[in-house]
Structures are given as C-alpha cells and as structure tokens.
Write an enzyme that holds these catalytic residues in place. Structure first.
Site, mmCIF file in Angstrom:
data_model
loop_
_atom_site.group_PDB
_atom_site.id
_atom_site.type_symbol
_atom_site.label_atom_id
_atom_site.label_comp_id
_atom_site.label_asym_id
_atom_site.label_seq_id
_atom_site.Cartn_x
_atom_site.Cartn_y
_atom_site.Cartn_z
ATOM 1 N N ALA A 89 4.196 2.796 5.648
ATOM 2 C CA ALA A 89 4.657 1.477 5.209
ATOM 3 C C ALA A 89 4.946 1.628 3.715
ATOM 4 O O ALA A 89 4.028 1.597 2.884
ATOM 5 C CB ALA A 89 3.588 0.436 5.463
ATOM 6 N N THR A 98 0.161 -2.910 -3.046
ATOM 7 C CA THR A 98 0.155 -2.111 -1.817
ATOM 8 C C THR A 98 0.279 -3.043 -0.605
ATOM 9 O O THR A 98 0.639 -4.212 -0.751
ATOM 10 C CB THR A 98 -1.087 -1.201 -1.762
ATOM 11 N N ASN A 99 0.009 -2.532 0.594
ATOM 12 C CA ASN A 99 0.136 -3.354 1.809
ATOM 13 C C ASN A 99 -1.010 -3.021 2.761
ATOM 14 O O ASN A 99 -1.865 -2.196 2.459
ATOM 15 C CB ASN A 99 1.508 -3.113 2.456
ATOM 16 N N ARG A 100 -0.997 -3.645 3.925
ATOM 17 C CA ARG A 100 -2.152 -3.550 4.829
ATOM 18 C C ARG A 100 -2.127 -2.349 5.767
ATOM 19 O O ARG A 100 -2.929 -2.266 6.684
ATOM 20 C CB ARG A 100 -2.251 -4.813 5.676
ATOM 21 N N SER A 101 -1.207 -1.434 5.605
ATOM 22 C CA SER A 101 -1.141 -0.283 6.516
ATOM 23 C C SER A 101 -2.418 0.551 6.434
ATOM 24 O O SER A 101 -2.907 0.849 5.346
ATOM 25 C CB SER A 101 0.056 0.593 6.144
#
Ligand code: CTP
Length: 403
Positions: A280, A213-216
């Site tokens: 994101a 996943t990502n930091r959104s």
C-alpha cells in the site's frame, strides 16, 4: 525436478499414530533423513505405546513432539511454528481415529493441531484392521479428506497383524517417499523464476520522528512471498512492514515510496519474471521533511503540511522486465476502479479487494478478491486465507508464463 530431488532440503513433519505398524515409521524417518529432509516427528499418545520418542530423536537428531503442552518445551507455541514452516506433512501410519479427527477439524493433540494450523500439503498413509478401513465412517472421512486435497498412499491389501487378509496394510516406505516427492515436485512450478513482491504500507517522513502512513499490515504481501518461495521461486521481498523475515527469501527493507521504487526497480532488473505489487504505497509525501523534530509553537492551534505526489511505482516500472500484478484497494465501485488501474498502470493482472469489509483487506488473515486481467477476464474468488489468495493468483501468473 524429480520426486526424490524435491525432498532434499525440505521440512517434513512426520506424524505417527498408534498402530502395530508404528514401528515402521522409524524406517520412514530414517529414509527421509537420507533423502536430505529436515524431519520433525510428532507422536500421538497411542503411538508412544508402540514406539518411543527416543527412537525418533536418535534418527532425526531433533526433539520429538509428544504433547501439545510440553512443560519442558522452550517455545510454548512450538507446534504453530512447526506447522508454519512445514513443506509437507506425512502421517504414517494414520489410524482411523486420526483421519476422523482431521475430517472434523479437531485439534486436541499435537498432531491434529499441527495439521489444522498448517497450509502444507498432507500425505496420509493409513494402516488399520480391514473392517475399520472398510467401515462406512472411515470411507466417508477418507472421501471428504480427498475432496479437500489431502493425498493418500495406500493402504495395501495383504496379511494384517490380526492374522486376517484384507485392505489395511501400511504401504512400503519407498512408496511413501515416492508419493511425497511427487507432491513436493508438483508444487515447484515456479522453480527457476525470480518473483519480486512488495509489501506493507510505506512511511513518508514529516520529521525525524513522525510519518504519514496507512493501515496495511503487509500480511498479504508476505503470504505471496512465502507461497512463491514454497513453489520453488527465488523471491525478493521489498517491504515497508515490520513482520518477521521469512526464511529463504531476500528481504529488502524500505520506508518511503521513493525507496520502494528504487528497490523494486533494482530487483526487476535482476532478471525478474514477475512483480506482485501488494504494498500500500502512500500517494502523498510531505514536500520536505523537517530536519529536526517539529516543536509545538505557543499560540499555534493548526498545522498545515504541504504534500506532493509520490512516484507511481507500477507506472514507472512498466518498461522493466516481468509480468506486473497490481492490487486495487477500494472502498467503493470496486470493479470500475480496479479496471481503470489495470489499464492506467499497464498491468497484466490486478487483484481487487474491498477494504471496507471486516473479514477482508487490512490486518485480518483472510481476503475476498476479484482477479481482473488485461484480456478482459474476471474471476470472483470466495473468502480465502491470504495464502490461498496468493497461491490462486500465482496459478494465474504461471498460466501467463506458459501461455
Ligand atoms: N501503487 C504504486 N505506486 C503508488 C501507489 C500505488 O505502485 N504511488 C500500486 C499499489 O502497490 C497497487 C496499485 O498501485 O498495486 C494500486 O494501488 P491503490 O492504492 O489501490 O491505488 P492508487 O494508484 O494509489 O489510486 P487511488 O489511491 O486513487 O485509489
């Protein structure tokens, strides 16, 4: 929509400060109720010298806020919640003292704290002795508040409680309701529109317990959804974030990019007018997620997970109904990268932000963005709250609807 219709169903905070006109606020609360509003009354300490909370509690059938630190309150952050949910704040009567506090951003009681914590429009109906109204300090504060977008109703000229005649009388209840109705109706420029918003960082499964996943945080997308709702739109929020569901919005929870593509496509096919793609989306997904939790293997020090591209959602939905607004999260060469995405994904508009800045982008409440459109326009916006970014971009979307 007429002004009176605009009040029905709205959450109105009625702030009452201490003036001989405080008793008139009971009539305002009553008329707001009759117009179909949900009314939260906040009394300042001096207002309570003139009128009791029981009066308002009886009229609104709701608890009345009299203190920032009410030991009996079930929710210690009640004032923040009320500030967040308000569609408008009416302060009537508003004393010179309350206006001075608002001008300087003080938050030393429930009313001033709620105004500071809220992004709702504020209508101020002043009432005071005419020398206080005419005083330069008050007039400078009023001018500052008007400049910042606060709305005023009155005061009227007439006989004041002191016996003198001059400017400082609270306007009639009907005028307050009319002004409030106009403020609320003016903010309904997305009435009848269906706006689809995506939010959050997608999660691509590696195995049943692990994801890429990502930091959104999802905050910018939720701010868009709430702003569009408050402007009268029907909103579908397709989200991979785990924030609380906003009221009055259809929320479709998804995890992966593929699920988001399906949900966004369904929502667009439901007569959408615009898509704001704030999510994101992961660019890569593991080629195949393991069916069981992957175990460590004795002697294995490295792991390679083979990934494949996820579908580009914006590119895939370009033929579906609605204006398309994309985001470009960049850490370098912001404008060139953003323009390439605007063209490559066939967007009407792209909101570009430098996510390497500490006060903008992921997880924080502020953002600094540049709006680029397909006709070559570029607008650099200053540092703003994510809600202000949303409202500014929605202003441009409304411009595309009418243009
Ligand atoms: N987006 C999308 N589908 C993807 C990836 C991104 O619809 N698979 C959307 C995002 O929601 C955003 C815009 O495309 O509105 C740009 O996303 P961004 O992550 O900045 O760019 P990418 O297209 O992923 O390109 P890169 O990672 O190379 O910068």
């Amino acid at each position: 929509m007429s002004g009176a219709d605009a009040i029905a169903g709205k959450r109105i905070v009625l702030g009452v400060s201490g003036s001989i006109a405080s008793y008139k606020a009971a009539d305002i609360a009553s008329k707001l109720m009759q117009a179909g509003a949900l009314v939260d009354v906040v009394l300042t300490r001096s207002a309570q010298e003139f009128i009791t909370s029981l009066t308002f509690r009886s009229l609104t059938h709701r608890l009345v806020i009299t203190d920032l630190f009410d030991a009996n309150s079930e929710d210690p952050l009640e004032h923040v919640e009320i500030a967040r949910q308000a569609d408008a704040i009416v302060i009537a009567p508003a004393t010179a003292n309350v206006m001075a506090k608002l001008t300087h951003g003080l938050a030393d009681d429930a009313l001033s704290t709620i105004v500071l914590a809220s992004e709702a429009p504020v209508l101020i109906a002043p009432a005071m002795e005419h020398h206080m109204w005419a005083n330069t300090a008050t007039q400078v504060n009023v001018a500052t508040l008007k400049e910042r977008g606060f709305n005023f109703a009155g005061p009227n000229e007439g006989r004041l409680a002191s016996g003198a005649v001059g400017s400082g009388r609270l306007v009639e209840t009907a005028e307050i309701l009319e002004a409030l109705g106009e403020i609320l109706a003016a903010n309904q420029d997305l009435a009848g529109r269906h706006i689809v918003v995506s939010a959050g960082g997608t999660q691509e499964p590696i195995d049943p317990v692990r994801v890429v996943t990502n930091r959104s945080s999802g905050k910018q997308g939720y701010a868009f959804a709430e702003a569009a709702r408050d402007r009268g739109a029907r909103v579908t929020l397709v989200t991979a974030a785990s924030l609380a569901n906003p009221a009055g919005i259809k929320v479709v929870k998804v995890e992966s990019a593929r699920q988001m593509l399906a949900a966004v496509s369904d929502a667009l096919n439901d007569a959408a007018d615009a898509l704001v793609m704030a999510a994101a989306v992961a660019d890569w997904e593991p080629i195949s997620a393991a069916g069981q939790k992957m175990k460590k293997v004795e002697g294995q020090d490295r792991l390679t997970i083979e990934m494949q591209k996820t579908p580009d959602i914006l590119a895939q939905v370009s033929g579906l109904p609605g204006i398309k607004v994309g985001f470009a999260a960049e850490t370098e060469d912001l404008l060139n990268n953003a323009r390439a995405k605007l063209e490559g994904k066939k967007l009407d508009m792209i909101v570009a932000n430098d996510v390497s800045a500490t006060d903008a982008g992921f997880a924080v409440d502020t953002n600094r963005v540049v709006i680029l459109d397909k006709s070559g326009g570029q607008e650099d916006l200053p540092l703003m709250s994510k809600r202000e970014v949303a409202d500014t971009v929605l202003d441009r979307v409304c411009g595309l609807f009418s243009g």
